[in-house]
Design a protein around this motif. Structure first.
Motif, PDB file in Angstrom:
ATOM      1  N   LEU A 447      35.629  37.907  31.711  1.00  0.00           N
ATOM      2  CA  LEU A 447      36.211  39.209  31.373  1.00  0.00           C
ATOM      3  C   LEU A 447      37.662  39.063  30.923  1.00  0.00           C
ATOM      4  CD1 LEU A 447      35.152  41.901  33.943  1.00  0.00           C
ATOM      5  CD2 LEU A 447      34.751  41.828  31.493  1.00  0.00           C
TER       6      LEU A 447
ATOM      7  N   HIS C  30      31.615  37.220  40.785  1.00  0.00           N
ATOM      8  CA  HIS C  30      31.359  36.614  39.482  1.00  0.00           C
ATOM      9  C   HIS C  30      32.485  36.908  38.508  1.00  0.00           C
ATOM     10  CE1 HIS C  30      29.304  36.107  35.536  1.00  0.00           C
ATOM     11  NE2 HIS C  30      28.830  35.048  36.163  1.00  0.00           N
ATOM     12  N   TYR C  31      33.071  38.062  38.611  1.00  0.00           N
ATOM     13  CA  TYR C  31      34.088  38.447  37.636  1.00  0.00           C
ATOM     14  C   TYR C  31      35.497  38.184  38.131  1.00  0.00           C
ATOM     15  CZ  TYR C  31      30.306  40.478  35.038  1.00  0.00           C
ATOM     16  OH  TYR C  31      29.164  40.626  34.335  1.00  0.00           O
ATOM     17  N   THR C  32      35.625  37.499  39.255  1.00  0.00           N
ATOM     18  CA  THR C  32      36.981  37.158  39.714  1.00  0.00           C
ATOM     19  C   THR C  32      37.038  35.661  39.990  1.00  0.00           C
ATOM     20  OG1 THR C  32      36.380  37.584  41.980  1.00  0.00           O
ATOM     21  CG2 THR C  32      37.345  39.404  40.773  1.00  0.00           C
ATOM     22  N   THR C  33      38.091  35.256  40.636  1.00  0.00           N
ATOM     23  CA  THR C  33      38.270  33.818  40.877  1.00  0.00           C
ATOM     24  C   THR C  33      37.539  33.339  42.122  1.00  0.00           C
ATOM     25  OG1 THR C  33      40.258  34.355  42.048  1.00  0.00           O
ATOM     26  CG2 THR C  33      40.485  33.684  39.772  1.00  0.00           C
ATOM     27  N   LEU C  34      36.693  34.175  42.636  1.00  0.00           N
ATOM     28  CA  LEU C  34      36.120  33.812  43.931  1.00  0.00           C
ATOM     29  C   LEU C  34      35.018  32.769  43.844  1.00  0.00           C
ATOM     30  CD1 LEU C  34      36.048  37.298  45.582  1.00  0.00           C
ATOM     31  CD2 LEU C  34      37.484  35.374  46.161  1.00  0.00           C
ATOM     32  N   GLY C  35      34.576  32.438  42.622  1.00  0.00           N
ATOM     33  CA  GLY C  35      33.538  31.411  42.532  1.00  0.00           C
ATOM     34  C   GLY C  35      32.229  31.912  43.092  1.00  0.00           C
TER      35      GLY C  35
ATOM     36  N   ASN D 119      43.390  41.346  39.608  1.00  0.00           N
ATOM     37  CA  ASN D 119      42.833  40.029  39.352  1.00  0.00           C
ATOM     38  C   ASN D 119      43.918  39.027  38.983  1.00  0.00           C
ATOM     39  OD1 ASN D 119      40.353  38.639  39.365  1.00  0.00           O
ATOM     40  ND2 ASN D 119      40.668  38.309  37.181  1.00  0.00           N
ATOM     41  N   ILE D 132      39.366  32.482  34.991  1.00  0.00           N
ATOM     42  CA  ILE D 132      38.784  33.397  35.958  1.00  0.00           C
ATOM     43  C   ILE D 132      37.910  32.673  36.962  1.00  0.00           C
ATOM     44  CG2 ILE D 132      37.278  35.374  36.241  1.00  0.00           C
ATOM     45  CD1 ILE D 132      40.079  35.815  35.054  1.00  0.00           C
ATOM     46  N   SER D 133      36.966  31.918  36.464  1.00  0.00           N
ATOM     47  CA  SER D 133      36.046  31.269  37.376  1.00  0.00           C
ATOM     48  C   SER D 133      36.049  29.779  37.102  1.00  0.00           C
ATOM     49  CB  SER D 133      34.641  31.855  37.179  1.00  0.00           C
ATOM     50  OG  SER D 133      33.742  31.145  37.975  1.00  0.00           O
ATOM     51  N   PHE D 135      34.299  27.611  38.437  1.00  0.00           N
ATOM     52  CA  PHE D 135      32.938  27.116  38.364  1.00  0.00           C
ATOM     53  C   PHE D 135      32.180  27.999  37.405  1.00  0.00           C
ATOM     54  CE2 PHE D 135      28.519  27.155  39.755  1.00  0.00           C
ATOM     55  CZ  PHE D 135      28.246  25.831  39.584  1.00  0.00           C
ATOM     56  N   ARG D 155      32.846  22.066  48.648  1.00  0.00           N
ATOM     57  CA  ARG D 155      33.050  23.106  47.639  1.00  0.00           C
ATOM     58  C   ARG D 155      33.294  22.457  46.290  1.00  0.00           C
ATOM     59  NH1 ARG D 155      33.865  28.286  49.131  1.00  0.00           N
ATOM     60  NH2 ARG D 155      33.502  28.570  46.939  1.00  0.00           N
ATOM     61  N   ASP D 157      32.754  23.695  43.499  1.00  0.00           N
ATOM     62  CA  ASP D 157      33.204  24.669  42.510  1.00  0.00           C
ATOM     63  C   ASP D 157      34.700  24.944  42.625  1.00  0.00           C
ATOM     64  OD1 ASP D 157      32.743  25.749  44.997  1.00  0.00           O
ATOM     65  OD2 ASP D 157      32.697  27.780  44.199  1.00  0.00           O
ATOM     66  N   ARG D 158      35.302  24.450  43.657  1.00  0.00           N
ATOM     67  CA  ARG D 158      36.712  24.740  43.856  1.00  0.00           C
ATOM     68  C   ARG D 158      37.594  23.574  43.408  1.00  0.00           C
ATOM     69  NH1 ARG D 158      38.052  28.995  47.374  1.00  0.00           N
ATOM     70  NH2 ARG D 158      37.052  30.768  46.425  1.00  0.00           N
TER      71      ARG D 158
END
Lengths: 455, 787, 80, 200
Positions: A447, C30-35, D119, D132-133, D135, D155, D157-158
Motif C-alpha cells: 500500500l 498484511h498491510y503493515t510492518t507486522l509481517g 504506519n 512495508i512488509s 517478508f 523468525r 521474516d524478520r
C-alpha cells in the motif's frame, strides 16, 4: 495463493481459449472472471467424466464379483455409456422436495457435497507442475476442503425431515469427525519423511525408482499406507463403512428423500472424493506420476526439463500414470465394497478410536523418531539433514524456498511476462496505475511504497 | 594407582551392603510368612560375607599397592629406631627427618612414596587414602560430607569387623532359630495375668537389626571426619538399643536398653562438647585436615607460644591461636564419648546389663562393634590428644580394668563374667593407649575382638545347649557333652589370660597384653609417680586369668552340679560350632609373631609419627611418654611379670574350682564383706541411685509441691479474673462490635438487593451490556484523545 | 449473540465475532510492518475458538441434560 | 477493478451476507449453514491475502470441525424437529440498535485514524525506511514454512538474513495453546460424558 491460479494458468488459458476481443477490451478483472469460468467448466467437465467412468467401473466390477455381466447394452459391448444414460435420466427426473423438509438446506446440501469434493482438485497435481494451485500447504488445503463434504451430508440428513436421513446424517457426523483424525495423521507421516506439504514437491521426491517411493521409505510409512487406505475408504463412506447410506437399514440414509440430479450430485461427490483420496495416496506413498522404474523416470525427467513437445508429452504420460495409480486404488475400494460386509456403527467408531487412532499416532511418532535413529545409528545423510535440514537453513537465510511454481516460472518457454516480479524493484509499482498489464500482476500488494514514505 | 579407586570402592560396597540388607530384610515378604523363613538370615549373611570378601580384597590390594612396605619397613623398625634414638645428633640434625615429621605430622596425602628407605623409616605409614564420597550440605564454611579415611588401621578393623560379624551372623542363625515361628513363647516375660507372652517370631527383625548394626559400625570405621563418626556413633548406639531391648516384653531388657542408651547419652554430651571445640577452633571436621593442623616440634611436643596457646593454621588458610586448655577440653570431650561407648569408669554399669540381649548380640556388641568403637575413636583421634588427656585416659583405663576384674571374680552368670571381663579388657586397651602404646592398645582391641567374640559365642552355645540356663553354679562337666564348645572356649580362655610358653607357643592375648604391660612399665619407669598404672594391670592380669579359668572350670570341668540340666545339654548344630572353630583359629593365631607379626605391623603402619619416638618431658606437662625403644627395653621384663601373674591366677583358679580341696561356701562366708561388696558391683548402681536419681526425685517432689500449692493457686486466681473480664468483654462485643458489623452487613445486604436487579439472568442482556460498555469506552477514548 | 436464546446460537455468534477479529488481524498485519504476526495471532484465535467451542458445547449438553432445554433464559438460577 | 478486488468484493459480500443471515435466521441448522458461508468466505479472503495456511486452517478447524460439532450438538439437544426458540421483538430491536451503534463506532474509528501516519510512525519506530512488509509472502510463494518456523521460535521474516540474528518466535505461546487445548478437550470430554439424566 488463490490467485496463483489466475497468474499462472489463466494467462495461458486466456491465450488459448479467450477470443482476442476479450483480451483487448475487457478489463483485467473481467478477464479473471472469464478465466475462472473457463477453468470451472473444464474442471467440471473433466471430473464429471471421472465419476461417470467410475460408476461404470463399479457396476462392472460388482457384476463380475457377483458372477454377473453388469451393464452390457448402452454404448456397445461393455455398456460403457451406461453412466451417460443414467445421467440423462437423472437430469430429466423431477426434483422433489418433501413438504416437511427445510427446503433451503435441502436444496443447498448436494451442492456443498459436490463442490467440496471437486474443489479439492484445485491443489491436486496430476503430473509434475500440472496443478491448478501449487500451494505450499497443498495437502493441508486438500484435507481442509474435503472436510467440508461431511457438512453437506449432515445438512442433507437433517433437512430431509426423515428419520432415515437423520440417522444417516448423525452416523456420518460421528464417523467423519472420528476418521478425520487418523486420516490426517496418516497423511502427515509421508509429509514428515518429505519435509514438505507441497504435493508437487512430495511427488517429485519419489522419482527415480520404486525404492524412492515413500511407501518404502521406512517401516512406518509402509504401515501408514495401509492404515491410510482403510481410513480413506471410511472417510469416503464406502463399504464396509457406508453407515451413512446403509441401504438395508436406512433405505438410502442421508439421501433417502433425494431424487434426480441432486441425488446424483451426492454420488458425483462421492466418486470424486474417492478419486481424490486415492490420488493423495498415490502421491504420498506410491510415487505419484513417477513410474517407479529408474531408467524411465530419468528419461521422463529429462524430457520434462526441455521446453518442447517432449515436455508436454512427459506431462501427459505423468497424468496417465497418476490416474492409473489412483484408479487402481478406486478399483480396490470397489472390490472391497462388494466383498466385505458392512459393520455396525459402534464397530466403526471402535475401529477408529480404539485402534486406528493409536496406531496412527504410534506410526507418526515412529516416523519422527526414525530419521533420528538412522542419523544417530548410521551417521549418514538421511532425510533428517537432507531435505528438511537444507530447507530450514535456506529459509533462515531468507532465501526463497524452492517450489515447483517458481521452478516452472524460470523455464524459458514461459516468458517473463507470465511470472510475477520477485525483485525488490517490484515494490515501486503503483497499484493504481492502469498500465499494469493482464499478465503482469504484482502480488506484493504494497500500500505504501518506498517513495511515498520517504517523501 | 589401582588401590586409590579400588580400595575406597570396595570398602564402600562392604559398608553399604548391610544397609541394603537391612532394607530388604525389613521390607521382605508378607506378614505371617516372613516370621518363618530363614531367607532374611541368609540375606544378612550374604551381605556381611560379601562385605568381608570386599574388605579382604581391599586389604590385599592395599598390601599389593604399597608392596607390603609396612611389614618390611617395620622389620627394620626396632633395632634401627633404637639406634637412632641413642644418637641425638643424628636425630636432631637430620633436616629431612624434621621436615618430614613436621609437614606430614599425620600424613594425609593420597599416597606417600616409600621407595626411599630413609623416608620409610620415619614415615611408617606408606599410604592413606582419603576423600569425599558425597557432600551432604554446605552451611557457610561448615561442610558436612561423607568422607572416607583409609589407612591400614581402617583396613584391619574392616576385615576384623566383617569377619567376626559373619561368624556371629552364622552362629545367630542357629541360636535364633527358635524365633522361626508364628507363636514364640517367651518364658521370661509375663503378661499381667501371669502367663507367658506369646508373640510372632522376630527372626527377620533380628537380622535386620544386625545388618543395620554392622552398617553403622563399618560406617564409623570408614568415616573420614569426626562429625560423620558422631553420626554413626549414634547409629551404633540406637542399634545397640534396639538389640539389647530385643525381647521388648521383658522389663529387664527394656530397662537395660534404656540404661545403655542413657549412659551413652551422658558420654555423647561430652563428645558434642569436643565436637564444638573442634569445629569452632579448627573449622573443619575432616581427619585429614585436622591432624595436619596441630603443630608438633621434632620431639613430638605440641608447639605453644608464650601465652600457652597453640598456633594452628586452619584449612581455610587462617591462622589461629588455640588456648592449650581448649585442646584438653576437646580431647577430654571426645574421650567422654569413648567412656560411654566403651563402658569405662564411671559409665561402665550399662554393659553388664546389656546381657539382656540375645547372646549373638552380646558377642557383637562386646567384641567387634559397639565397645570397640570407643577404643577405635581414641586411636583414630590420637594425634589430637595432649599428654594431660592421655594421662586421664590411662587412669580411667586402669581404674576400669581393676574394678571390672574384681567384680568378675564373684559373678556367677556366665555372660556377666564375660561382660565384666570385656570391661576389664577395654580398660586395658584404654590404658595402653593412654600410656603412649598406640599400637599396643589397638593390637589388644583386635585380638580381644577375636577371643571375646569366640567366648561369647561359646557361652551362647552353652546357653543354647542348656536351654537358656545362664547360672554357672548349675553347670559343670559340660566338656563331655559339648566338646567342641569346651575346646574352643578353652582356647579363648587361654588367649585372654595371656598364658603362653614364651618363645614356643603363644595365643593372641599373650602378645597384646604383653605389649600393653610393657608400655605401662616403660611409662612408669619414666614417670615413677604414676606407678599404679603398672601395678593395677599387672595385678589384674592375674585376676583375669583367675576368673576366666574359674568360668571354664565351673562350666566345663568337674562333675555336673545340676543333673537335670546336664542330662538335657547337647552340642550345638554345625552352623553354631563352625563359627566357633573359625574364631578359635583366629583367636589363637591372629597375632602370630607378636610384635614382629603381620597384624601388629599393619597396625604400626598407621601409628601417628610422634608416637614412635616417644616424647621427653617438657616444661608444661612434665610427663615423659615412652617411645618404642624404651618399651622394647623393658618388654622382656614386663612379659615375665605378666606371665607370672597369669600363671599364678590360673593355678589359683584350678585349686579353687578345678580340684575339690577348698570348700567354696566356707570361703564365701569368711570373705562375706568383700564378696558382698564385689557382687554388688562396688555399689555403683546404688551410688548412682543415691547421687543422681534420689536427688532428682526429691527435687522433682519439691517442684511438684510448688506446682500444686503455689502455681496452681495463681493460675486459678487468674482464671477467675479472666472469666470476669471476658464477661465484660462479651457485653462490649455484643453491643458495640456486633452492632457495627451488623450495620455494615445490613448496608451491604441492601445494596446487594438493589444491585440484584441488574443480574437478570439473561445472557443476551449481558451481551448488550458488554457492547454498551465497549462503545462507551471508545466514545470516552475518542473524546479524550481526538486523533 | 444478543438476539439468540439458544445456547448454540450464542456460540455461533461468538464464532462470528472471533472470525471478524481474525479478518482484522490478518488484514492489518498484511498491510503493515507486522509481517506474519497477525496470521499467527489469528491462528491462535482459531485454535482457542475451537477449544472454547468444545467446552461450550459440553456445557450446553450438560445444560440440556439437566433442564431438557437449551434455552439460556432458563438458566436463571443465579438470577439476582 | 482487477481480479483481486473482484474476488475480494465477492467474498467480502458473501461473508457479510452470511453473518447477517446467521443473525436473522432463527433455525439453528440454517444458522449453521449461513455460518459456513460466512466462515468459508472468510477463508477465501485469507487465501486472497496470501494467508493460505490460515485459510486452510480456518476451513479445517472451523468448518470441518467446529461447525460439525455445533450441528451435532444441535441434533443432540433439539427436543423436536427444526428447533426454534424465538426471541421477543423488543430484544431484537434493542440488539439491532446496539449492533448499529457498534458498527458506527467501528466505522468511525476506521475513518478517524490517520492510517498512513500511523504506519509511518510504526515503520520509523521499527527502524525501517518505509518498506512495508519485509517478508513478501506474495512473491515468496507461501507462508506455511514461515508460520511453522515462527511457531518453533524462529523468525525468518524478520530479516534474519541481514542481521544474522534470530528473532524470538512464538514457541512459548504455541506450547501454552497446545497444553490449553489438551486440557480443554479433556475437560469437555469429562463434562459431556454420558450421565444418567436427572429426573426433574
Amino acid at each position: 495463493m488463490f490467485l496463483t491460479l489466475a497468474s499462472q494458468s489463466v494467462p495461458e488459458l486466456l491465450d488459448y481459449f479467450a477470443p482476442q476481443w476479450l483480451q483487448d477490451t475487457a478489463s483485467e478483472g473481467w478477464q479473471y472472471v472469464g478465466a475462472a469460468l473457463v477453468h470451472m467448466a473444464l474442471l467440471f467437465g473433466v471430473f464429471s467424466l471421472c465419476p461417470f467412468f467410475l460408476i461404470w467401473l463399479e457396476r462392472k466390477v460388482a457384476g463380475r464379483i457377483q458372477d454377473r455381466l453388469g451393464p452390457t447394452r448402452v454404448g456397445g459391448r461393455f455398456g460403457w455409456l451406461q453412466s451417460l444414460a443414467d445421467g440423462i435420466k437423472l437430469i430429466q427426473k423431477e426434483d422433489l422436495c418433501p413438504p416437511a423438509a427445510d427446503s433451503m438446506l435441502f436444496n443447498a446440501a448436494p451442492y456443498i457435497v459436490c463442490m467440496s469434493s471437486f474443489a479439492a482438485f484445485i491443489v491436486l497435481p496430476f503430473s509434475e507442475g500440472w496443478v491448478a494451485v501449487a500451494a505450499d500447504c497443498g495437502l493441508f488445503i486438500m484435507l481442509a476442503i474435503m472436510s467440508l463434504e461431511v457438512f453437506g451430508i449432515i445438512l442433507a440428513g437433517y433437512s430431509s425431515a426423515s428419520k432415515w436421513s437423520l440417522f444417516g446424517g448423525m452416523r456420518e457426523a460421528a464417523q467423519m469427525v472420528s476418521y478425520e483424525i487418523p486420516m490426517a495423521i496418516c497423511a502427515l507421516i509421508p509429509v514428515v519423511a518429505a519435509g514438505s506439504l507441497n504435493l508437487g514437491e512430495i511427488g517429485d521426491m519419489q522419482s527415480g525408482g520404486i525404492q524412492n517411493w515413500f511407501l518404502f521409505h521406512d517401516p512406518f510409512t509402509f504401515i501408514a499406507f495401509f492404515v491410510y487406505f482403510v481410513v480413506a475408504t471410511a472417510s469416503c463412506k464406502r463399504a464396509p463403512f457406508d453407515l451413512a447410506e446403509a441401504e438395508s437399514e436406512l433405505v438410502g440414509g442421508f439421501h433417502t428423500e433425494y431424487s434426480g440430479m441432486r441425488w446424483s450430485f451426492f454420488f458425483m461427490g462421492e466418486y470424486a472424493s474417492m478419486f481424490a483420496v486415492c490420488g493423495i495416496a498415490s502421491i504420498l506413498f506410491l510415487g505419484g506420476w513417477n513410474t517407479g522404474l529408474q531408467g524411465i523416470d530419468e528419461i521422463l525427467s529429462t524430457m520434462r526439463a526441455g521446453d518442447n513437445a517432449g515436455s508436454y508429452l512427459a506431462g501427459v504420460l505423468g497424468v496417465g500414470i497418476f490416474a492409473a495409480k489412483a484408479a487402481i486404488g478406486v478399483f480396490i475400494q470397489v472390490w472391497l465394497r462388494w466383498t466385505v460386509p458392512r459393520i455396525r456403527i459402534d464397530q466403526v467408531i471402535t475401529v477408529c478410536l480404539k485402534y486406528l487412532v493409536p496406531i496412527s499416532c504410534f506410526l507418526f511418532l515412529g516416523a519422527i523418531v526414525w530419521p533420528l535413529i538412522l542419523h544417530k545409528g548410521l551417521g549418514d545423510r538421511t532425510t533428517w539433514n537432507e531435505p528438511l535440514g537444507e530447507r530450514v537453513a535456506e529459509a533462515i537465510e531468507g532465501g526463497r524456498t524452492v517450489t515447483t511454481v517458481l521452478e516452472r516460472d524460470e523455464r524459458p518457454g514461459q516468458s517473463d511476462a507470465h511470472s510475477p516480479d520477485h525483485g525488490p524493484d517490484a515494490d515501486s509499482k503503483d497499484e493504481d496505475e492502469d498500465s499494469v498489464s493482464a499478465t503482469q500482476f504484482d502480488h506484493s500488494l504494497t500500500l505504501y511504497p518506498a517513495e511515498e514514505v520517504s517523501r | 594407582m589401582v588401590g586409590e579407586t579400588l580400595i575406597p570402592t570396595l570398602l564402600t560396597i562392604a559398608w553399604l551392603l548391610p544397609l541394603l540388607g537391612f532394607a530388604v530384610e525389613m521390607l521382605y515378604g508378607r506378614k505371617g510368612e516372613r516370621t518363618t523363613t530363614k531367607w532374611p538370615a541368609w540375606c544378612a549373611v550374604a551381605c556381611i560375607g560379601t562385605g568381608f570378601l570386599c574388605s579382604l580384597i581391599a586389604l590385599l590390594t592395599w598390601g599389593q599397592a604399597t608392596g607390603w612396605a609396612v611389614l618390611e619397613s617395620h622389620d627394620l623398625h626396632g633395632p634401627d629406631q633404637h639406634h637412632s634414638e641413642d644418637d641425638p645428633h643424628h636425630h636432631g640434625d637430620s633436616p629431612k627427618h624434621q621436615a618430614s615429621t613436621n609437614e606430614s605430622g599425620w600424613q594425609m596425602t593420597a599416597l606417600t612414596a616409600t621407595e626411599n628407605s630413609d623416608d620409610a623409616e620415619h614415615v611408617p605409614f606408606p599410604s592413606v587414602y582419603s576423600g569425599t564420597l558425597y557432600t551432604l550440605g554446605v552451611f557457610g564454611s561448615l561442610v558436612v560430607s561423607i568422607d572416607y579415611y583409609i589407612d591400614s588401621l581402617t583396613l584391619v578393623m574392616f576385615t576384623m569387623v566383617t569377619l567376626i560379624a559373619t561368624c556371629i551372623h552364622l552362629f545367630a542363625m542357629g541360636y535364633m532359630s527358635d524365633e522361626l515361628t508364628n507363636e514364640y513363647v517367651d518364658h521370661f516375660a509375663h503378661t499381667s495375668d501371669g502367663k507367658h507372652v506369646h508373640r510372632p517370631g522376630r527372626f527377620y527383625r533380628f537380622f535386620a537389626y544386625m545388618s543395620l548394626f554392622c552398617f553403622s559400625m563399618l560406617g564409623l570405621v570408614l568415616a573420614g571426619n569426626i562429625f560423620q563418626v558422631f553420626v554413626f556413633w549414634e547409629l551404633v548406639g540406637i542399634c545397640s538399643y534396639l538389640l539389647i531391648g530385643f525381647y521388648t516384653e521383658r522389663k529387664s531388657a527394656g530397662d537395660a536398653a534404656n540404661k545403655a542408651f542413657i549412659m551413652n547419652r551422658i558420654g555423647d554430651f561430652g563428645f558434642l562438647i569436643g565436637l564444638m571445640v573442634v569445629w569452632t577452633w579448627f573449622g573443619t571436621f575432616q581427619f585429614s585436615e585436622l591432624f595436619d593442623s596441630l603443630p608438633r616440634d621434632a620431639t613430638g611436643h605440641i608447639v605453644t607460644n608464650d601465652l600457652g596457646e597453640v598456633a594452628v593454621s586452619t584449612h581455610s588458610g587462617e591462622s589461629r591461636s588455640i588456648p592449650y586448655s581448649l585442646l584438653v577440653v576437646a580431647g577430654l570431650g571426645v574421650f567422654a564419648g569413648c567412656i560411654g561407648k566403651s563402658a569405662q569408669f564411671p559409665l561402665q554399669t550399662w554393659l553388664p546389663d546389656a546381657m539382656e540381649g540375645p547372646t549373638p548380640v552380646s558377642a557383637l556388641v562386646h567384641s567387634a562393634t559397639m565397645v570397640a568403637a570407643g577404643v577405635y575413636l581414641v586411636g583414630r583421634f590420637y594425634p589430637m590428644f595432649v599428654p594431660e588427656v592421655l594421662l586421664t585416659i590411662a587412669y580411667i583405663g586402669a581404674i576400669t580394668l581393676f574394678l571390672a576384674a574384681t567384680i568378675a571374680v564373684v559373678a556367677t552368670d556366665i555372660k556377666r563374667v564375660l561382660a565384666y571381663s570385656t570391661i576389664s579388657q577395654l580398660g586395658y586397651m584404654m590404658l595402653g593407649l593412654g600410656v603412649f602404646g598406640w599400637a599396643a592398645g589397638l593390637f589388644h582391641l583386635i585380638t580381644h575382638a577375636f577371643f571375646k567374640s569366640l567366648m561369647f559365642l561359646c557361652s551362647g552355645s552353652v546357653i543354647h545347649g542348656c536351654h537358656h540356663e545362664q547360672e554357672m553354679p548349675k553347670m559343670g562337666g559340660l566338656m563331655r557333652k559339648m566338646p567342641i564348645t569346651a575346646g574352643t572356649m578353652l582356647i579363648g580362655v587361654i588367649a585372654i589370660s595371656g598364658l603362653a610358653v614364651p618363645g614356643l607357643i603363644a595365643f593372641s592375648g599373650y602378645h597384646s597384653k604383653d605389649a600393653i604391660v610393657a608400655t605401662a612399665l616403660a611409662f612408669i619407669q619414666a614417670n615413677p609417680a604414676h606407678f599404679l598404672l603398672f601395678l593395677l594391670p599387672l595385678l589384674t592380669a592375674g585376676i583375669t586369668a583367675f576368673y576366666m579359668f574359674r568360668l571354664w572350670f565351673y562350666t566345663f570341668f568337674g562333675e555336673p552340679r545340676d543333673q537335670h540340666i546336664y542330662d538335657h545339654a547337647h552340642e550345638s548344630p554345625w552352623i553354631m560350632t563352625a563359627p566357633l572353630l573359625v574364631l578359635a583359629v583366629f583367636a589363637a593365631g591372629c597375632a602370630i609373631g607378636g610384635e614382629k607379626g603381620m597384624l601388629y605391623m599393619m597396625l604400626l603402619g598407621s601409628e601417628p609419627v610422634h608416637v614412635a619416638n616417644g616424647v621427653p618431658a617438657a616444661t608444661v606437662g612434665e610427663l615423659v611418654l615412652p617411645g618404642h625403644s624404651a618399651i622394647h627395653d623393658v618388654h622382656a621384663k614386663a612379659g615375665m611379670w605378666a606371665l607370672l601373674a597369669a600363671i599364678s591366677g590360673t593355678l589359683l583358679a584350678y585349686v579353687l574350682y578345678g580340684t575339690k580341696t577348698v570348700n567354696l561356701s566356707d570361703m564365701k562366708r569368711q570373705l562375706a564383706g568383700i564378696h558382698q561388696f564385689l557382687s554388688e558391683k562396688w555399689y555403683f548402681d546404688e551410688l548412682y541411685h543415691a547421687l543422681f536419681m534420689k536427688p532428682v526425685h526429691q527435687v522433682a517432689a519439691l517442684f511438684a509441691w510448688i506446682d500444686r500449692t503455689m502455681i496452681d493457686r495463681v493460675v486459678h486466681a487468674s482464671a477467675g479474673l479472666m472469666v470476669k473480664i471476658s464477661k465484660w468483654d462479651r457485653f462490649f462485643d455484643e453491643t458495640f462490635v456486633d452492632g457495627l458489623v451488623n450495620l455494615i452487613a445490613r448496608a451491604t445486604f441492601s445494596s446487594g438487593i438493589l444491585l440484584k436487579a441488574v443480574q437478570t439472568g439473561r445472557l443476551r442482556q449481558y451481551v448488550m451490556f458488554i457492547v454498551v460498555g465497549v462503545v462507551a469506552l471508545f466514545a470516552v477514548l475518542f473524546t479524550t484523545f481526538p486523533n | 449473540m444478543a438476539t439468540k436464546r439458544n445456547a448454540i446460537g450464542i456460540l455461533m455468534g461468538v464464532e462470528l465475532v472471533l472470525n471478524g477479529a481474525n479478518v482484522n488481524l490478518v488484514a492489518f498485519s498484511h498491510y503493515t510492518t507486522l509481517g506474519i504476526d497477525g496470521q499467527i495471532y489469528s491462528l491462535f484465535v482459531i485454535v482457542l475458538a475451537a477449544a472454547e467451542a468444545a467446552v461450550a458445547l459440553a456445557i450446553a449438553l450438560n445444560f440440556y441434560n439437566n433442564h431438557l432445554t437449551i434455552d439460556v433464559d432458563r438458566a436463571n438460577r443465579l438470577k439476582g | 477493478m482487477n481480479g483481486d478486488s473482484l474476488f475480494f468484493t465477492l467474498f467480502a459480500f458473501m461473508a457479510c451476507l452470511g453473518a447477517v443471515a446467521v443473525v436473522v435466521s432463527q433455525r439453528m441448522v440454517r444458522m449453521a449453514f449461513w455460518l459456513i458461508i460466512s466462515l468459508g468466505s472468510t477463508a477465501a479472503l485469507f487465501f486472497l491475502i496470501d494467508a493460505d495456511f490460515l485459510g486452510a486452517a480456518q476451513l479445517l478447524i472451523y468448518v470441518g470441525g467446529t461447525l460439525v460439532l455445533l450441528v451435532f450438538a444441535v441434533m443432540l439437544t433439539s427436543s423436536g424437529p427444526y428447533l426454534n426458540i424465538e426471541t421477543s421483538p423488543g430484544e431484537i430491536v434493542m440488539a439491532a440498535m446496539l449492533g448499529l451503534l457498534f458498527l458506527f463506532m467501528v466505522v468511525s474509528s476506521q475513518t478517524g485514524i490517520d492510517w498512513n501516519g500511523t504506519n509511518q510512525q510504526m515503520a520509523a519506530a521499527n527502524g525501517m525506511t518505509g518498506e512495508i512488509s519485509t517478508f513478501d509472502s506474495g512473491s515468496e510463494g507461501n507462508t506455511l514454512r514461515t508460520i511453522g518456523m515462527s511457531l518453533l521460535g524462529l523468525r525468518p521474516d524478520r530479516g534474519a538474513a541481514e542481521t544474522g540474528q534470530l528473532h524470538t518466535g512464538y514457541l512459548l505461546p504455541f506450547e501454552i495453546v497446545s497444553v490449553h487445548l489438551l486440557v480443554v478437550l479433556i475437560g469437555a470430554a469429562y463434562l459431556a460424558r454420558a450421565k444418567r439424566r436427572r429426573d426433574t
